[in-house]
Scaffold this motif. Structure first.
Motif, short mmCIF file in Angstrom:
data_model
loop_
_atom_site.label_atom_id
_atom_site.label_comp_id
_atom_site.label_asym_id
_atom_site.label_seq_id
_atom_site.Cartn_x
_atom_site.Cartn_y
_atom_site.Cartn_z
N UNK A 1 0.83 -1.21 0.00
CA UNK A 1 0.00 0.00 0.00
C UNK A 1 0.86 1.26 0.00
N UNK A 2 1.89 1.26 0.83
CA UNK A 2 2.77 2.43 0.90
C UNK A 2 3.56 2.61 -0.39
N UNK A 3 4.05 1.52 -0.94
CA UNK A 3 4.81 1.60 -2.19
C UNK A 3 3.94 2.12 -3.33
N UNK A 4 2.72 1.64 -3.40
CA UNK A 4 1.81 2.10 -4.46
C UNK A 4 1.42 3.57 -4.27
N UNK B 1 4.79 7.08 -7.97
CA UNK B 1 5.19 8.11 -8.93
C UNK B 1 6.55 8.71 -8.58
N UNK B 2 6.83 8.80 -7.28
CA UNK B 2 8.10 9.38 -6.83
C UNK B 2 9.19 8.32 -6.73
N UNK B 3 8.82 7.14 -6.25
CA UNK B 3 9.82 6.14 -5.89
C UNK B 3 10.18 5.15 -7.00
N UNK B 4 9.22 4.75 -7.79
CA UNK B 4 9.42 3.58 -8.65
C UNK B 4 10.57 3.73 -9.64
#
Length: 254
Positions: free
Chosen positions: A229-232, A236-239
Motif C-alpha cells: 500500500x505504501x509503495x503504491x 510516482x516518486x519512488x518507482x
C-alpha cells in the motif's frame, strides 16, 4: 534495601489474583494505591521505582476501560521517565507494557505523546543492548504504532532525526510482530505526512528497498499488504528513482 523497597518487593511477589486487583481498583483505596505507586515512581530510590512500575503494570492490566481512560497525565509522565532512566530491564519492559495497555485509547495517546514517549522509545530502539531481547523492541514498536495513529504522535516521530532510519532498520530483524508494527508506523507517516523531503529521505534511508524486500520474503500477509500500500501510494516518486537498486525496481508492485 529500604523498608519501602522490602514492602514493594513483598507486595509484588505475592502475585495478587486478578479478582483481588479488580476489587482493589473499584474502591477509593484502589485509586489511592495507583497514586501512591506514581508517587514512588516519582520520588523513590531505583529499586522502589522499579517495583512500583511492576506493580502498576499488574494493576492496570486488570483495570476497567473507564479507569484507564481517566488516568492523569502524571501517570504517563512517570512511566516515560522510567523508560528514560532505564533503571532496570524489568522496569523498562513493564513501562512499555503499561503504554501498550493504556494507549489504544485516543486521549491516552495524546497524554503519552505530551509526556515525551515518542522520543524516549526511539532512543531505546537505538540502544543495541535493548534490542538484544526480542520482547522489548516488539513492545516499543507497538507503542510507536499506537502513538503514530494520532497527528501529534506523527509530528513528534518526524521531529526525531533518526526515527525513520531506526524503524526501517527493525524491519525483518527482530520478529514478525516488530516488522508488522514498523511497516504500520511507516505507512502512517507516509500516508498522512508525505512531503517531497520526507519521501526523498525515506528513499535515501533504504525504506523503499526494505519495503520491496518485505514483498519478496516470507512474512505475514498483512505486513506485505501494508508495505504494498505504501509503495503504491508513492510509486510516482519512488518507482523510477535512480536511488532504487535494479532488483528492487523489478520487485516494485504495479
Amino acid at each position: 534495601m529500604s523498608l519501602t523497597d522490602e514492602a514493594l518487593s513483598l507486595l509484588y511477589h505475592l502475585e495478587t489474583s486478578e479478582t483481588v486487583l479488580k476489587n482493589l481498583l473499584n474502591n477509593k483505596k484502589g485509586r489511592d494505591i495507583v497514586s501512591s505507586l506514581i508517587n514512588i515512581m516519582q520520588r523513590g530510590m531505583y529499586e522502589s521505582r522499579a517495583y512500583a512500575t511492576l506493580l502498576l503494570k499488574n494493576i492496570l492490566e486488570v483495570a476497567e476501560p473507564m479507569h484507564i481512560m481517566n488516568l492523569k497525565p502524571l501517570v504517563f509522565t512517570e512511566v516515560v521517565q522510567i523508560l528514560e532512566d532505564r533503571i532496570s530491564h524489568k522496569a523498562t519492559k513493564a513501562a512499555l507494557h503499561i503504554l501498550v495497555n493504556i494507549c489504544p485509547w485516543g486521549r491516552n495517546r495524546h497524554k503519552a505523546v505530551e509526556a515525551g514517549a515518542i522520543y524516549v522509545v526511539i532512543e531505546l530502539l537505538m540502544d543495541e543492548s535493548f534490542s538484544s531481547d526480542r520482547r522489548g523492541p516488539e513492545m516499543a514498536m507497538v507503542v510507536l504504532d499506537l502513538l503514530c495513529q494520532c497527528a501529534e504522535g506523527r509530528a513528534e516521530f518526524l521531529n526525531h532525526g533518526a526515527a525513520i532510519a531506526v524503524v526501517c532498520k527493525k524491519i525483518l530483524r527482530i520478529s514478525q510482530t516488530a516488522s508488522d508494527r514498523a511497516v504500520r508506523v511507516l505507512l502512517s507517516v507516509g500516508r498522512f505526512c508525505a512531503t517531497p523531503a520526507l519521501l526523498h529521505e525515506m528513499l535515501q534511508l533504504g525504506v523503499v528497498s526494505k519495503l520491496c524486500l518485505v514483498l519478496q520474503v516470507n512474512c505475514g500477509s498483512k505486513t506485505k499488504e501494508k508495505a504494498k500500500e505504501l509503495l503504491k501510494l508513492h510509486a510516482r516518486v519512488w518507482k523510477d528513482s535512480p536511488c532504487l537498486p535494479r532488483n528492487m525496481i523489478l520487485a516494485y508492485p504495479s
